[in-house]
Design a protein around this motif. Structure first.
Motif, PDB file in Angstrom:
ATOM      1  N   TYR A 146       0.853  -1.193   0.000  1.00  0.00           N
ATOM      2  CA  TYR A 146       0.000   0.000   0.000  1.00  0.00           C
ATOM      3  C   TYR A 146       0.886   1.239   0.000  1.00  0.00           C
ATOM      4  CZ  TYR A 146      -3.838   3.163   1.167  1.00  0.00           C
ATOM      5  OH  TYR A 146      -4.768   4.170   1.135  1.00  0.00           O
ATOM      6  N   PHE A 147       0.671   2.122  -0.971  1.00  0.00           N
ATOM      7  CA  PHE A 147       1.424   3.373  -1.067  1.00  0.00           C
ATOM      8  C   PHE A 147       0.662   4.461  -0.316  1.00  0.00           C
ATOM      9  CE2 PHE A 147       2.707   0.863  -4.714  1.00  0.00           C
ATOM     10  CZ  PHE A 147       4.081   1.040  -4.752  1.00  0.00           C
ATOM     11  N   ASP A 148       1.293   4.996   0.729  1.00  0.00           N
ATOM     12  CA  ASP A 148       0.617   5.949   1.600  1.00  0.00           C
ATOM     13  C   ASP A 148       1.485   7.190   1.788  1.00  0.00           C
ATOM     14  OD1 ASP A 148      -1.380   6.910   3.243  1.00  0.00           O
ATOM     15  OD2 ASP A 148      -1.407   5.186   4.580  1.00  0.00           O
ATOM     16  N   GLY A 149       1.007   8.121   2.584  1.00  0.00           N
ATOM     17  CA  GLY A 149       1.752   9.328   2.906  1.00  0.00           C
ATOM     18  C   GLY A 149       1.170   9.937   4.175  1.00  0.00           C
ATOM     19  N   GLN A 150       1.961  10.734   4.869  1.00  0.00           N
ATOM     20  CA  GLN A 150       1.504  11.321   6.129  1.00  0.00           C
ATOM     21  C   GLN A 150       0.747  12.620   5.887  1.00  0.00           C
ATOM     22  OE1 GLN A 150       4.473  11.408   9.176  1.00  0.00           O
ATOM     23  NE2 GLN A 150       3.424  12.943  10.415  1.00  0.00           N
ATOM     24  N   GLY A 151      -0.332  12.794   6.648  1.00  0.00           N
ATOM     25  CA  GLY A 151      -1.138  13.991   6.501  1.00  0.00           C
ATOM     26  C   GLY A 151      -1.663  14.488   7.842  1.00  0.00           C
ATOM     27  N   PHE A 152      -2.713  15.302   7.784  1.00  0.00           N
ATOM     28  CA  PHE A 152      -3.257  15.949   8.985  1.00  0.00           C
ATOM     29  C   PHE A 152      -4.784  15.925   8.948  1.00  0.00           C
ATOM     30  CE2 PHE A 152       0.860  17.697   8.144  1.00  0.00           C
ATOM     31  CZ  PHE A 152       1.451  17.853   9.385  1.00  0.00           C
ATOM     32  N   MET A 153      -5.375  15.689  10.112  1.00  0.00           N
ATOM     33  CA  MET A 153      -6.832  15.777  10.254  1.00  0.00           C
ATOM     34  C   MET A 153      -7.148  16.884  11.257  1.00  0.00           C
ATOM     35  SD  MET A 153      -9.670  12.822  10.990  1.00  0.00           S
ATOM     36  CE  MET A 153      -8.887  12.221  12.495  1.00  0.00           C
ATOM     37  N   VAL A 154      -8.147  17.720  10.908  1.00  0.00           N
ATOM     38  CA  VAL A 154      -8.559  18.828  11.767  1.00  0.00           C
ATOM     39  C   VAL A 154     -10.091  18.885  11.819  1.00  0.00           C
ATOM     40  CG1 VAL A 154      -6.486  20.192  11.265  1.00  0.00           C
ATOM     41  CG2 VAL A 154      -8.531  20.457   9.837  1.00  0.00           C
ATOM     42  N   ARG A 155     -10.583  19.666  12.734  1.00  0.00           N
ATOM     43  CA  ARG A 155     -12.035  19.843  12.819  1.00  0.00           C
ATOM     44  C   ARG A 155     -12.528  20.720  11.662  1.00  0.00           C
ATOM     45  NH1 ARG A 155      -9.574  19.777  17.409  1.00  0.00           N
ATOM     46  NH2 ARG A 155     -10.228  18.276  19.024  1.00  0.00           N
ATOM     47  N   ARG A 156     -13.603  20.299  11.077  1.00  0.00           N
ATOM     48  CA  ARG A 156     -14.163  21.040   9.942  1.00  0.00           C
ATOM     49  C   ARG A 156     -14.501  22.482  10.320  1.00  0.00           C
ATOM     50  NH1 ARG A 156     -16.339  19.183   5.253  1.00  0.00           N
ATOM     51  NH2 ARG A 156     -16.333  17.036   6.038  1.00  0.00           N
ATOM     52  N   ALA A 157     -14.906  22.689  11.561  1.00  0.00           N
ATOM     53  CA  ALA A 157     -15.329  24.017  12.007  1.00  0.00           C
ATOM     54  C   ALA A 157     -14.189  25.041  11.979  1.00  0.00           C
ATOM     55  CB  ALA A 157     -15.902  23.929  13.418  1.00  0.00           C
ATOM     56  N   GLY A 205      -4.468   8.637  20.653  1.00  0.00           N
ATOM     57  CA  GLY A 205      -4.478   9.827  19.814  1.00  0.00           C
ATOM     58  C   GLY A 205      -5.890  10.289  19.501  1.00  0.00           C
ATOM     59  N   ARG A 206      -6.760   9.333  19.163  1.00  0.00           N
ATOM     60  CA  ARG A 206      -8.160   9.697  18.884  1.00  0.00           C
ATOM     61  C   ARG A 206      -8.820  10.307  20.103  1.00  0.00           C
ATOM     62  NH1 ARG A 206      -8.354   4.437  16.726  1.00  0.00           N
ATOM     63  NH2 ARG A 206      -9.736   3.785  18.422  1.00  0.00           N
ATOM     64  N   ALA A 207      -8.555   9.703  21.264  1.00  0.00           N
ATOM     65  CA  ALA A 207      -9.168  10.204  22.500  1.00  0.00           C
ATOM     66  C   ALA A 207      -8.689  11.627  22.809  1.00  0.00           C
ATOM     67  CB  ALA A 207      -8.839   9.265  23.660  1.00  0.00           C
ATOM     68  N   SER A 208      -7.401  11.864  22.648  1.00  0.00           N
ATOM     69  CA  SER A 208      -6.859  13.200  22.918  1.00  0.00           C
ATOM     70  C   SER A 208      -7.420  14.218  21.942  1.00  0.00           C
ATOM     71  CB  SER A 208      -5.327  13.175  22.819  1.00  0.00           C
ATOM     72  OG  SER A 208      -4.780  12.360  23.830  1.00  0.00           O
ATOM     73  N   TYR A 209      -7.500  13.822  20.681  1.00  0.00           N
ATOM     74  CA  TYR A 209      -8.022  14.719  19.657  1.00  0.00           C
ATOM     75  C   TYR A 209      -9.494  15.046  19.896  1.00  0.00           C
ATOM     76  CZ  TYR A 209      -9.551  16.251  15.001  1.00  0.00           C
ATOM     77  OH  TYR A 209     -10.101  16.939  13.956  1.00  0.00           O
ATOM     78  N   GLN A 210     -10.276  14.026  20.212  1.00  0.00           N
ATOM     79  CA  GLN A 210     -11.712  14.261  20.435  1.00  0.00           C
ATOM     80  C   GLN A 210     -11.974  15.069  21.694  1.00  0.00           C
ATOM     81  OE1 GLN A 210     -14.703  11.358  18.562  1.00  0.00           O
ATOM     82  NE2 GLN A 210     -13.340  10.042  19.757  1.00  0.00           N
ATOM     83  N   SER A 211     -11.093  14.950  22.686  1.00  0.00           N
ATOM     84  CA  SER A 211     -11.269  15.732  23.919  1.00  0.00           C
ATOM     85  C   SER A 211     -10.672  17.134  23.791  1.00  0.00           C
ATOM     86  CB  SER A 211     -10.615  15.004  25.097  1.00  0.00           C
ATOM     87  OG  SER A 211      -9.204  14.975  24.940  1.00  0.00           O
ATOM     88  N   GLU A 212     -10.170  17.447  22.576  1.00  0.00           N
ATOM     89  CA  GLU A 212      -9.574  18.746  22.253  1.00  0.00           C
ATOM     90  C   GLU A 212      -8.294  19.021  23.034  1.00  0.00           C
ATOM     91  OE1 GLU A 212     -12.285  21.995  22.082  1.00  0.00           O
ATOM     92  OE2 GLU A 212     -13.831  20.848  21.017  1.00  0.00           O
ATOM     93  N   ALA A 213      -7.589  17.934  23.395  1.00  0.00           N
ATOM     94  CA  ALA A 213      -6.260  18.094  23.982  1.00  0.00           C
ATOM     95  C   ALA A 213      -5.247  18.451  22.896  1.00  0.00           C
ATOM     96  CB  ALA A 213      -5.838  16.812  24.699  1.00  0.00           C
ATOM     97  N   CYS A 214      -5.638  18.266  21.639  1.00  0.00           N
ATOM     98  CA  CYS A 214      -4.806  18.727  20.524  1.00  0.00           C
ATOM     99  C   CYS A 214      -5.730  19.271  19.444  1.00  0.00           C
ATOM    100  CB  CYS A 214      -3.907  17.615  19.989  1.00  0.00           C
ATOM    101  SG  CYS A 214      -4.728  16.069  19.602  1.00  0.00           S
ATOM    102  N   ASP A 215      -5.161  20.132  18.603  1.00  0.00           N
ATOM    103  CA  ASP A 215      -5.950  20.800  17.568  1.00  0.00           C
ATOM    104  C   ASP A 215      -5.977  20.026  16.261  1.00  0.00           C
ATOM    105  OD1 ASP A 215      -6.273  23.227  19.237  1.00  0.00           O
ATOM    106  OD2 ASP A 215      -4.098  23.388  18.934  1.00  0.00           O
ATOM    107  N   ALA A 216      -4.980  19.180  16.065  1.00  0.00           N
ATOM    108  CA  ALA A 216      -4.874  18.396  14.837  1.00  0.00           C
ATOM    109  C   ALA A 216      -4.267  17.049  15.169  1.00  0.00           C
ATOM    110  CB  ALA A 216      -4.015  19.130  13.804  1.00  0.00           C
ATOM    111  N   MET A 217      -4.410  16.130  14.238  1.00  0.00           N
ATOM    112  CA  MET A 217      -3.859  14.788  14.400  1.00  0.00           C
ATOM    113  C   MET A 217      -3.069  14.466  13.144  1.00  0.00           C
ATOM    114  SD  MET A 217      -6.080  11.393  15.286  1.00  0.00           S
ATOM    115  CE  MET A 217      -5.321   9.778  15.492  1.00  0.00           C
ATOM    116  N   SER A 218      -1.822  13.991  13.299  1.00  0.00           N
ATOM    117  CA  SER A 218      -0.984  13.683  12.156  1.00  0.00           C
ATOM    118  C   SER A 218      -0.597  12.211  12.154  1.00  0.00           C
ATOM    119  CB  SER A 218       0.287  14.547  12.164  1.00  0.00           C
ATOM    120  OG  SER A 218       1.034  14.344  10.984  1.00  0.00           O
ATOM    121  N   ALA A 219      -0.807  11.561  10.998  1.00  0.00           N
ATOM    122  CA  ALA A 219      -0.496  10.140  10.830  1.00  0.00           C
ATOM    123  C   ALA A 219      -0.590   9.829   9.343  1.00  0.00           C
ATOM    124  CB  ALA A 219      -1.465   9.269  11.629  1.00  0.00           C
ATOM    125  N   ASP A 220      -0.405   8.563   8.976  1.00  0.00           N
ATOM    126  CA  ASP A 220      -0.616   8.170   7.585  1.00  0.00           C
ATOM    127  C   ASP A 220      -2.052   8.495   7.188  1.00  0.00           C
ATOM    128  OD1 ASP A 220       1.934   7.214   7.624  1.00  0.00           O
ATOM    129  OD2 ASP A 220       1.390   5.098   7.601  1.00  0.00           O
TER     130      ASP A 220
END
Length: 365
Positions: A146-157, A205-220
């Motif tokens: 699988y060919f992948d790359g690292q990116g970022f997820m943020v809240r749509r708002a 990471g998901r838990a921290s992101y959903q609890s707004e302990a971080c503003d973005a999440m970075s991974a593949d």
């Protein structure tokens, strides 16, 4: 008169002597060349890993504990996912039974140690092939699945459109992965100030992101898409278009068994070739009886003894295709339109698709 005769006789004798020396100096012709010997018959090397797998009757496969699309237990406790299917195809090729697999969930921190200790036969766990891992850990990466790359997820708002708008942001990233180093390298090179929130697992990471302990999440990108599907409000999050690294994912094996690496490599190639030849799990048995194309006949074990070169049965590839499917079947049901992730083929399209991707297998001959 007598003196002239003696001189003439002496000259004649001298010329004869010189002629004899010249003839003697000529090299003798070389002896006839020996006929070339016939090439020795190749004896396939024996894979210790394959021998161990056959002796115990099942394949030991290391997988991610829980990553949607790649490896996760369903409600009945059955392992599902793309990486899971890679191991099932390998079991079908080596043992003739795709279900002869025992899966071992492994964290990012322990995965290579468990592989090198011999506790598993193959690691199939969304793992990136990098120089330091290949050359410095005593493991090999036989093939890219699988060919992948690292990116970022943020809240749509937040209405963000680029990673360059994340200056000063808190970014969740998993420890023990390349993602942490990639993030640091990318942000430092562009003088973007950020705060890394290092977590131990995707779940953390998901838990921290959903609890707004971080503003973005970075991974593949595939991991971000998987994480989004299990969040409270999947549509409330977007993946930014920026891709900051190359992440070629694939199985890893120990470096001391090259034949086993070949078996893993060519099992995956067989599934890719099957897609090119439009052979699918549902109809490959019927196609085997009707196959006339040379490459299809070789793939299905009807011509040339290819499997035995790796210590496998003649129908090794046929069993992998029949029991697990061609590459596009694995992709569709786990990652593509037949899954919750609904990822496009993108770089994972065939080299001759429209539009083309990077998926390419050497000829089956």
């Amino acid at each position: 008169m007598i003196r002239r005769l003696c001189a003439t006789t002496a000259l004649a004798l001298a010329l004869v002597a010189c002629g004899e020396r010249e003839e003697a100096a000529e090299p003798s012709p070389p002896p006839p060349a020996a006929a070339p010997s016939a090439p020795a018959t190749y004896q396939p090397a024996v894979s210790p890993t394959l021998a161990a797998v056959r002796k115990r009757g099942w394949l030991s496969c290391g997988v991610h504990p829980e990553l949607a699309g790649f490896s996760v237990r369903d409600v009945r406790g059955v392992w599902r996912g793309f990486d899971v299917d890679v191991c099932r195809a390998l079991a079908a090729a080596t043992l003739g039974d795709a279900n002869a697999v025992r899966f071992r969930p492994l964290s990012a921190a322990e995965r290579f140690a468990v592989l090198k200790s011999g506790e598993i036969d193959v690691l199939s766990r969304n793992t990136s092939w990098t120089f330091s891992r290949d050359a410095g850990l005593g493991v090999d990466f036989p093939v890219i699945t699988y060919f992948d790359g690292q990116g970022f997820m943020v809240r749509r708002a937040l209405n963000l459109t680029s990673v360059h708008e994340l200056s000063g942001a808190r970014i969740c990233v998993q420890a023990g992965t390349d993602a942490e180093q990639n993030l640091s390298d990318y942000m430092r090179a562009r003088a973007i100030d950020y705060q890394a929130v290092v977590v131990e697992s995707e779940e953390a990471g998901r838990a921290s992101y959903q609890s707004e302990a971080c503003d973005a999440m970075s991974a593949d990108l595939s991991a971000l898409a998987a994480a989004r599907t299990v969040m409270n409000s999947p549509t409330a999050h977007v993946i930014l278009p920026d891709i900051i690294s190359k992440e070629p994912l694939g199985p890893a094996v120990r470096q001391d068994d090259p034949v086993w690496a070949d078996i893993v490599r060519w099992t995956m190639f067989a599934l890719i070739v099957a897609e090119e030849l439009e052979l699918r799990s549902a109809d490959v048995a019927e196609a085997k009886g009707l196959a006339t194309a040379p490459e299809a006949r070789r793939l299905l074990g009807l011509e040339r003894e290819l499997g035995p070169l790796l210590g496998l049965r003649q129908d090794w590839a046929f069993q992998a295709i029949r029991q697990v499917g061609a590459y596009d079947e694995l992709f569709r049901r786990n990652l593509g339109e037949g899954s919750a992730l609904r990822l496009a083929r993108g770089l994972n399209a065939r080299w001759n698709a429209d539009p083309p991707g990077l998926l390419y297998a050497p000829p089956m001959r």
